[in-house]
Design an enzyme around this catalytic site. Structure first.
Site, mmCIF file in Angstrom:
data_model
loop_
_atom_site.group_PDB
_atom_site.id
_atom_site.type_symbol
_atom_site.label_atom_id
_atom_site.label_comp_id
_atom_site.label_asym_id
_atom_site.label_seq_id
_atom_site.Cartn_x
_atom_site.Cartn_y
_atom_site.Cartn_z
ATOM 1 N N SER A 36 0.799 -1.230 0.000
ATOM 2 C CA SER A 36 0.000 0.000 0.000
ATOM 3 C C SER A 36 0.826 1.272 0.000
ATOM 4 O O SER A 36 0.347 2.306 -0.437
ATOM 5 C CB SER A 36 -0.968 -0.006 1.181
ATOM 6 N N LYS A 41 -11.817 1.153 -1.571
ATOM 7 C CA LYS A 41 -10.795 1.701 -2.472
ATOM 8 C C LYS A 41 -11.349 1.734 -3.901
ATOM 9 O O LYS A 41 -12.182 2.560 -4.185
ATOM 10 C CB LYS A 41 -9.502 0.931 -2.282
ATOM 11 N N HIS A 67 -5.483 -3.175 -2.775
ATOM 12 C CA HIS A 67 -5.154 -2.204 -3.824
ATOM 13 C C HIS A 67 -5.105 -2.832 -5.217
ATOM 14 O O HIS A 67 -4.830 -2.137 -6.192
ATOM 15 C CB HIS A 67 -3.810 -1.538 -3.519
HETATM 16 C C1 LIG Z 1 -6.855 -0.134 3.360
HETATM 17 C C2 LIG Z 1 -6.264 -1.448 3.610
HETATM 18 C C3 LIG Z 1 -6.822 -2.323 4.547
HETATM 19 C C4 LIG Z 1 -7.925 -1.907 5.466
HETATM 20 O O1 LIG Z 1 -9.140 -1.808 4.812
HETATM 21 P P1 LIG Z 1 -10.283 -0.898 5.448
HETATM 22 O O2 LIG Z 1 -11.513 -1.372 4.805
HETATM 23 O O3 LIG Z 1 -9.911 0.511 5.111
HETATM 24 O O4 LIG Z 1 -10.256 -1.144 6.930
HETATM 25 C C5 LIG Z 1 -6.292 -3.589 4.644
HETATM 26 N N1 LIG Z 1 -5.239 -3.969 3.890
HETATM 27 C C6 LIG Z 1 -4.656 -3.140 3.014
HETATM 28 C C7 LIG Z 1 -3.501 -3.620 2.205
HETATM 29 C C8 LIG Z 1 -5.143 -1.850 2.851
HETATM 30 O O5 LIG Z 1 -4.553 -1.018 2.001
#
Ligand SMILES: *Cc1c(COP(=O)(O)O)cnc(C)c1O
Length: 390
Positions: A179, A239, A207
């Site tokens: 990320s 996302k 992602h």
């Molecule tokens: C954003 C993210 C999460 C967490 O997801 P949320 O729904 O925002 O709690 C978990 N793993 C990765 C790799 C992320 O980028």
């Protein structure tokens, strides 16, 4: 009476001294390529809304209609009375999208990761993770009573030695796309190592989903892997899907195990049904509008070529996450502030989100951007880069 504030304020002052103090922006507009922050319009390169769906009219309409039909609150956890038709339908659609027998919704990705790792691994087991995995995966490892080991980022040799450690069940866990670096995990190698050492591979594709692969199937599709090579697949909905929540996809046995044993699934209120309906709409767009991915990948190539032309260093990333390595947190913050004054919002990512000495700008591209916006960012970045000396 003891006053906790004195001690807390001292610790906060230290964080400020190190240029690591975090402050929130308050947006006065929806997410999108352009946002308003403190009455100033900014082009937004600080969002994970990679496909531009967070404020898409069809997604908004689905959400609004569903709120009228289903109400707002889900009223209970999934196991009591909070699981409604919309959750069920979305789970079935996500299972079909990922080509797996079942999918299970979680309220957030953070909770999904804590829940899965702790449902699958405990005392006597082994959990092995990449050091740069998302905080929620690492926390899942720390919370489990399993032996928890981390290998240097992408280092398959160290990983192989760790997988030799004893452990009844062995779980190998990785981000699909990292990320803060934007690079891909070497999934084919991880699949082979997991297979050789009898480990279960879990991939968090927060992602990758919607972004990678011709059909948006994420890193598993990108590498052309079989379903059973990645038995535990996790994705987030906040996302590229532009809504909220997360899911785990896998076998019947895996999903039933999570329903029985994942505490972050059992002991929390179900997502509002309208969020599930909105996600069904965004999933239709993810599938139907391949042009979003194609446009995004053209923008990524344009940004990388442009940065090289003006001498801005980049990490090696083929995803919409394009970090500009800087190192010093003060300089990172200064550059981000100057960019913001010029009308560009970018993330200034500092420790402890990234390892000490690796502060960076995190530029996130979206299918909602235009080529002209990418070019404008590059010009501003080139100007600020020279003005804020190392
Ligand atoms: C954003 C993210 C999460 C967490 O997801 P949320 O729904 O925002 O709690 C978990 N793993 C990765 C790799 C992320 O980028």
């Amino acid at each position: 009476m003891t006053n906790p504030d004195l001690e807390l304020l001292a610790a906060l002052a230290v964080r400020r001294q190190h240029n690591l103090y975090r402050q929130r922006l308050t947006l006065e507009s929806p997410q999108g390529a352009c946002v308003r922050v403190a009455d100033q319009p900014c082009i937004n390169f600080a969002s994970n809304d990679y496909l531009g769906l967070a404020a898409h009219p069809e997604v908004i309409a689905a959400f609004a209609e569903a709120a009228r039909r289903w109400g707002v609150g889900s009223g209970a956890s999934h196991l009591i009375s909070g699981h409604c038709h919309e959750h069920q339908a979305l789970e079935e659609e996500l299972a079909a999208f990922t080509g797996r027998p079942r999918a299970l919704l979680f309220s957030t990705g953070y909770m999904a990761n804590l829940g899965v790792i702790n449902a699958l691994a405990g005392s006597g087991d082994l959990v092995v993770q990449d050091r740069l995995n998302h905080a929620s995966l690492l926390d899942g490892g720390f919370l489990s009573r399993a032996r928890f080991e981390r290998y240097p980022h992408g280092d398959c040799e160290t990983l192989a030695t760790l997988l030799d450690l004893p452990g009844e069940r062995r779980l190998l866990v990785t981000d699909g796309v990292f990320s803060m670096d934007g690079d891909l995990a070497p999934l084919p190698e991880l699949v082979a190592l997991a297979d050789r050492h009898g480990a279960w591979l879990m991939v968090d594709d927060a992602h990758g989903f919607g972004v990678l692969g011709v059909h948006g199937g994420g890193s598993v599709e990108h590498f052309g892997l079989d379903i059973d090579q990645v038995p535990i697949l996790m994705g987030t909905l906040g996302k590229a899907f532009g809504t909220f929540g997360a899911f785990v996809a896998g076998s019947e046995a895996l999903i039933e195990t999570l329903i029985q044993f994942a505490r972050t699934y059992i002991y929390t209120t179900a997502l509002p049904p309208a969020v599930a309906t909105a996600t069904r709409a965004s999933l239709r767009l993810v599938r139907a509008e391949a042009w979003r991915r194609e446009h995004l990948h053209r923008l990524i190539a344009r940004f990388r070529a442009g940065a090289e032309a003006v001498g801005i260093p980049l990490l090696s990333s083929a995803t919409p996450i394009q970090p500009v390595p800087i190192g010093d947190p003060a300089r990172t913050l200064a550059i981000a502030t100057r960019l913001r004054e010029a009308g560009f919002l970018v993330g200034a990512i500092r420790p402890p989100t990234v390892p000490a000495g690796t502060a960076r700008l995190r530029i996130a591209l979206s299918a909602a951007h235009t080529e002209a916006q990418i070019d404008a960012l590059l010009s501003a970045l080139a100007a600020v880069w020279c003005a804020v000396s190392a």
